[in-house]
Design an enzyme around this catalytic site. Structure first.
Site, PDB file in Angstrom:
ATOM      1  N   ASP A 121      18.400 -60.022  20.917  1.00 12.53           N
ATOM      2  CA  ASP A 121      19.536 -60.063  19.991  1.00 12.53           C
ATOM      3  C   ASP A 121      20.366 -58.769  20.064  1.00 12.53           C
ATOM      4  OD1 ASP A 121      17.943 -58.185  18.681  1.00 12.53           O
ATOM      5  OD2 ASP A 121      17.728 -59.348  16.838  1.00 12.53           O
ATOM      6  N   TRP A 161      15.174 -51.724  30.727  1.00 12.04           N
ATOM      7  CA  TRP A 161      15.815 -51.952  29.430  1.00 12.04           C
ATOM      8  C   TRP A 161      15.538 -53.367  28.981  1.00 12.04           C
ATOM      9  CZ3 TRP A 161      17.031 -48.060  26.538  1.00 12.04           C
ATOM     10  CH2 TRP A 161      17.713 -48.283  25.338  1.00 12.04           C
ATOM     11  N   GLU A 188      18.294 -55.853  20.384  1.00 16.33           N
ATOM     12  CA  GLU A 188      17.462 -55.808  21.585  1.00 16.33           C
ATOM     13  C   GLU A 188      16.000 -56.104  21.238  1.00 16.33           C
ATOM     14  OE1 GLU A 188      20.296 -53.324  24.213  1.00 16.33           O
ATOM     15  OE2 GLU A 188      19.282 -51.892  22.929  1.00 16.33           O
ATOM     16  N   GLU A 234      24.666 -43.212  14.657  1.00 17.83           N
ATOM     17  CA  GLU A 234      24.197 -44.601  14.718  1.00 17.83           C
ATOM     18  C   GLU A 234      23.632 -45.017  13.357  1.00 17.83           C
ATOM     19  OE1 GLU A 234      20.478 -45.568  16.941  1.00 17.83           O
ATOM     20  OE2 GLU A 234      21.805 -46.850  18.127  1.00 17.83           O
TER      21      GLU A 234
HETATM   22  C1  BGC Z   1      21.142 -51.001  19.472  1.00 20.44           C
HETATM   23  C2  BGC Z   1      22.108 -51.857  20.260  1.00 20.44           C
HETATM   24  C3  BGC Z   1      23.164 -51.013  20.936  1.00 20.44           C
HETATM   25  C4  BGC Z   1      22.534 -49.863  21.727  1.00 20.44           C
HETATM   26  C5  BGC Z   1      23.587 -48.897  22.240  1.00 20.44           C
HETATM   27  C6  BGC Z   1      20.586 -49.934  20.384  1.00 20.44           C
HETATM   28  O1  BGC Z   1      19.726 -49.110  19.637  1.00 20.44           O
HETATM   29  O2  BGC Z   1      20.085 -51.787  18.962  1.00 20.44           O
HETATM   30  O3  BGC Z   1      22.746 -52.767  19.407  1.00 20.44           O
HETATM   31  O4  BGC Z   1      23.922 -51.821  21.783  1.00 20.44           O
HETATM   32  O5  BGC Z   1      21.655 -49.158  20.900  1.00 20.44           O
HETATM   33  O6  BGC Z   1      24.379 -48.407  21.207  1.00 20.44           O
END
Ligand code: BGC
Length: 378
Positions: free
Chosen positions: A168, A118, A171, A327
């Site tokens: 950030d 990750w 990610e 999301e």
């Molecule tokens: C996001 C992160 C988040 C993770 C789990 C990723 O796609 O960029 O901000 O912590 O998903 O939800």
């Protein structure tokens, strides 16, 4: 069923189902899964997502659920005391530990790093958990000393490493120092220095690091009068709204707040739906309901109740039939030609995403759409 007191409006019912989803998904260990069903997130809890989820649960009056999450975080930190000591010693000797030796971003429900690669090394979650815990203690009257050893480790870790570049919130861009990350660190260090669990040396170090990080934000994290994505950049990022609320790092009445929120609205908002940043290509770069809610919280903090309500309504419009919040949605894509490659790689967009449910609930509570359950007191 939860005991939260809810008027039977559409927005209120969605807040109730959001809380139900959060509570039903919490693991026996206390971890809040990012998403129980999404392929790439399944089996993991993030410090970032989890801390905001716990904050929403706490704000809804679900003290026990929030405390159990903080217990999970504390166990992870306490189990890594040796790792933190090595990182702190290396920093003190002027030789930073390599990124892969820093604390991970997400952990399995039973507190392991897991076997999947990750984008590890993200500092924001360690600030956010300390901030959320302090808010929880303030609301509930719970004594923070229950978590004191993990809070000391968090203080040492952040004080030693807060200046380092890292991935950030999204990610990405591990080579940069991100202003949202600094904001989470400031919120966490401020909270730690005021929580009453640190000795004088640590308290002073936390307050000093928070003050220095604030100066860095003002000196190199502001361009054209608004906060920017990373130090010395010119771009915006919707995560910056969190520094106004709920993190409380910026004065909501300041010109910097006004310019930052106006820039996010101009650059990243389309009809109430908020993009992460202009160059986003993840699932084609859609609109994230959790970001509409962060923007709503910040707008509410600066007195724009109507705007906050509109942003909540937009987030509500993304809910599925069982009240699940995704999301992101693909109503307006920044990079439509990049959508399908992510569907092929990881399947449909994560839904429910618990962080989305949490931010919806948090804004609904702040707007008074729903009321928290009565505090049991301690
Ligand atoms: C996001 C992160 C988040 C993770 C789990 C990723 O796609 O960029 O901000 O912590 O998903 O939800």
């Amino acid at each position: 069923m939860t005991s939260v007191s809810l008027p039977s409006t559409r927005l209120g019912e969605l807040a109730a189902s959001s809380l139900r989803i959060i509570l039903a998904s919490q693991q026996p260990s206390g971890a809040f899964p990012a998403s129980l069903t999404f392929s790439a997130y399944r089996g993991y809890c993030w410090f970032r997502d989890g801390s905001f989820i716990a904050d929403a649960a706490s704000a809804a009056g679900e003290e026990e659920a929030a405390s159990r999450f903080f217990d999970w975080c504390a166990r992870i930190l306490d189990d890594r005391r040796g790792q933190v000591q090595v990182i702190v010693a290396a920093a003190a000797a002027g030789a930073s530990a390599p990124d892969e030796k820093m604390l991970a971003t997400r952990f399995t429900f039973d507190g392991r790093e897991g076997d999947d690669d990750w984008w590890d090394f993200q500092l924001d979650g360690y600030g956010t958990w300390a901030w959320a815990l302090a808010e929880h203690c303030r609301r509930s009257g719970i004594d923070a000393s229950r978590w004191s050893s993990a809070l000391e480790l968090t203080c040492d870790y952040l004080v030693s490493s807060w200046r380092r570049p890292c991935f950030d919130w999204w990610e990405e861009h591990s080579e940069e120092v991100h202003v949202s990350t600094l904001g989470c660190v400031v919120a966490g260090l401020d909270a730690l220095s005021e929580l009453g669990v640190l000795d004088d040396t640590r308290r002073t170090a936390a307050a000093r690091a928070a003050a220095e990080a604030r100066v860095l934000i003002y000196e190199r994290g502001v361009q054209g009068g608004h906060l920017v994505k990373w130090l010395d950049s010119g771009d915006s990022d919707a995560s910056l709204a969190a520094l106004i609320s709920p993190l409380g790092v910026l004065d909501p009445a300041s010109d910097l707040t006004g310019a930052t929120l106006d820039t996010i609205a101009i650059d990243l908002e389309v009809d109430g739906g908020v993009h992460r940043f202009r160059a986003d290509t993840f699932y084609g770069g859609g609109q994230w309901p959790l970001l509409s809610c962060f923007l709503g919280l910040a707008e509410l903090a600066r007195g724009n109740r109507g705007r906050a309500q509109t942003l909540l309504e937009w987030a509500a419009s993304t809910a599925g039939p069982a009240g699940e919040l995704p999301e992101q949605v693909d109503r307006h894509l920044l990079a439509p030609d990049r959508h399908q490659e992510w569907v092929d790689r990881w399947g449909p967009v994560a839904s429910p995403l618990l962080w989305s449910s949490a931010m919806y609930l948090r804004l609904a509570l702040e707007l008074g759409v729903v009321a928290p359950i009565e505090r049991t007191g301690r």
